[in-house]
Design a protein around this motif. Structure first.
Motif, PDB file in Angstrom:
ATOM      1  N   ILE A 100      28.530 -55.219 -30.238  1.00  0.00           N
ATOM      2  CA  ILE A 100      27.130 -55.628 -30.335  1.00  0.00           C
ATOM      3  C   ILE A 100      26.292 -54.607 -29.580  1.00  0.00           C
ATOM      4  O   ILE A 100      26.501 -54.389 -28.392  1.00  0.00           O
ATOM      5  CB  ILE A 100      26.908 -57.034 -29.745  1.00  0.00           C
ATOM      6  CG1 ILE A 100      27.771 -58.067 -30.475  1.00  0.00           C
ATOM      7  CG2 ILE A 100      25.426 -57.412 -29.813  1.00  0.00           C
ATOM      8  CD1 ILE A 100      27.758 -59.436 -29.833  1.00  0.00           C
ATOM      9  N   ASP A 101      25.371 -53.979 -30.288  1.00  0.00           N
ATOM     10  CA  ASP A 101      24.443 -53.031 -29.680  1.00  0.00           C
ATOM     11  C   ASP A 101      23.052 -53.648 -29.776  1.00  0.00           C
ATOM     12  O   ASP A 101      22.430 -53.635 -30.844  1.00  0.00           O
ATOM     13  CB  ASP A 101      24.499 -51.682 -30.397  1.00  0.00           C
ATOM     14  CG  ASP A 101      23.638 -50.637 -29.720  1.00  0.00           C
ATOM     15  OD1 ASP A 101      22.972 -50.960 -28.708  1.00  0.00           O
ATOM     16  OD2 ASP A 101      23.626 -49.489 -30.210  1.00  0.00           O
ATOM     17  N   GLU A 102      22.586 -54.205 -28.676  1.00  0.00           N
ATOM     18  CA  GLU A 102      21.311 -54.910 -28.696  1.00  0.00           C
ATOM     19  C   GLU A 102      20.127 -53.970 -28.867  1.00  0.00           C
ATOM     20  O   GLU A 102      19.080 -54.381 -29.364  1.00  0.00           O
ATOM     21  CB  GLU A 102      21.159 -55.746 -27.419  1.00  0.00           C
ATOM     22  CG  GLU A 102      22.170 -56.874 -27.369  1.00  0.00           C
ATOM     23  CD  GLU A 102      22.037 -57.724 -26.128  1.00  0.00           C
ATOM     24  OE1 GLU A 102      21.028 -57.610 -25.410  1.00  0.00           O
ATOM     25  OE2 GLU A 102      22.962 -58.517 -25.894  1.00  0.00           O
ATOM     26  N   ASN A 103      20.270 -52.709 -28.483  1.00  0.00           N
ATOM     27  CA  ASN A 103      19.172 -51.762 -28.636  1.00  0.00           C
ATOM     28  C   ASN A 103      18.859 -51.472 -30.100  1.00  0.00           C
ATOM     29  O   ASN A 103      17.692 -51.327 -30.470  1.00  0.00           O
ATOM     30  CB  ASN A 103      19.488 -50.447 -27.910  1.00  0.00           C
ATOM     31  CG  ASN A 103      19.595 -50.653 -26.409  1.00  0.00           C
ATOM     32  OD1 ASN A 103      18.981 -51.563 -25.855  1.00  0.00           O
ATOM     33  ND2 ASN A 103      20.379 -49.822 -25.756  1.00  0.00           N
ATOM     34  N   SER A 104      19.893 -51.374 -30.920  1.00  0.00           N
ATOM     35  CA  SER A 104      19.665 -51.060 -32.336  1.00  0.00           C
ATOM     36  C   SER A 104      19.874 -52.272 -33.244  1.00  0.00           C
ATOM     37  O   SER A 104      19.874 -52.138 -34.463  1.00  0.00           O
ATOM     38  CB  SER A 104      20.591 -49.929 -32.770  1.00  0.00           C
ATOM     39  OG  SER A 104      21.938 -50.359 -32.702  1.00  0.00           O
ATOM     40  N   ASN A 105      20.064 -53.450 -32.655  1.00  0.00           N
ATOM     41  CA  ASN A 105      20.332 -54.673 -33.413  1.00  0.00           C
ATOM     42  C   ASN A 105      21.508 -54.500 -34.369  1.00  0.00           C
ATOM     43  O   ASN A 105      21.492 -54.969 -35.489  1.00  0.00           O
ATOM     44  CB  ASN A 105      19.092 -55.117 -34.198  1.00  0.00           C
ATOM     45  CG  ASN A 105      18.003 -55.585 -33.275  1.00  0.00           C
ATOM     46  OD1 ASN A 105      18.276 -56.131 -32.212  1.00  0.00           O
ATOM     47  ND2 ASN A 105      16.758 -55.362 -33.662  1.00  0.00           N
ATOM     48  N   HIS A 106      22.523 -53.804 -33.914  1.00  0.00           N
ATOM     49  CA  HIS A 106      23.706 -53.542 -34.734  1.00  0.00           C
ATOM     50  C   HIS A 106      24.840 -54.452 -34.272  1.00  0.00           C
ATOM     51  O   HIS A 106      25.150 -54.529 -33.095  1.00  0.00           O
ATOM     52  CB  HIS A 106      24.123 -52.073 -34.598  1.00  0.00           C
ATOM     53  CG  HIS A 106      25.340 -51.732 -35.387  1.00  0.00           C
ATOM     54  ND1 HIS A 106      25.305 -51.563 -36.752  1.00  0.00           N
ATOM     55  CD2 HIS A 106      26.622 -51.549 -35.013  1.00  0.00           C
ATOM     56  CE1 HIS A 106      26.527 -51.286 -37.171  1.00  0.00           C
ATOM     57  NE2 HIS A 106      27.348 -51.276 -36.133  1.00  0.00           N
TER      58      HIS A 106
END
Length: 157
Positions: A100-106
């Protein structure tokens, strides 16, 4: 690319008056066959993902020792079943990778299932109560005392 005189690409040729044996129904048939095999292979994929467990068997005058190499599996992922003169060893592990990459919503999640199995047929009856199993450093050790020797091949089944 130079053009040769009198040469035209296949796509630009005029249609012939001859009947086309490869019409749309033929190509539709080919697509249906391809889809059938794609779906069949997807259904078979879990069965094709099995590994065979390497084993080593040796015996003493009173017992048989089976050592199975199951590195990468935990003790709780291994199952040993005994019935009559047969031993089944199976191992199964599921791995879930989640990112989960919260910065890129990935969000990315991947699951894999790994299975390994092996069965053994011994020339004598195996006692489940008297069989001992241990698991250490990726080696499953099954020690079973020899029981009644089977007389003929029919006793195996």
């Amino acid at each position: 690319m130079s053009k040769r005189k009198g040469w035209t690409p296949l796509a630009s040729k005029k249609k012939s008056n001859l009947p086309n044996i490869f019409d749309d129904s033929f190509y539709e048939f080919l697509r249906s066959v391809e889809n059938f095999f794609d779906k069949s292979m997807q259904q078979l994929k879990p069965f094709l993902n099995h590994e065979t467990i390497p084993i080593d068997i040796h015996e003493t005058s009173s017992e048989v020792v089976v050592e199975a190499q199951l590195s990468g599996y935990n003790k709780d992922q291994i199952k040993v079943e005994i019935s009559g003169n047969q031993i089944w060893i199976s191992a199964e592990k599921k791995e879930i990778t989640e990112t989960i990459d919260e910065n890129s919503n990935h969000y990315y999640k991947e699951q894999s299932l790994q299975k390994a199995e092996r069965s053994l047929t011994l020339p004598f009856i195996v006692s489940e109560e008297e069989t001992k199993t241990t698991y250490h450093d990726g080696i499953l050790k099954i020690i079973t005392p020899k029981k009644k020797q089977l007389e003929s091949r029919m006793d195996y089944f």
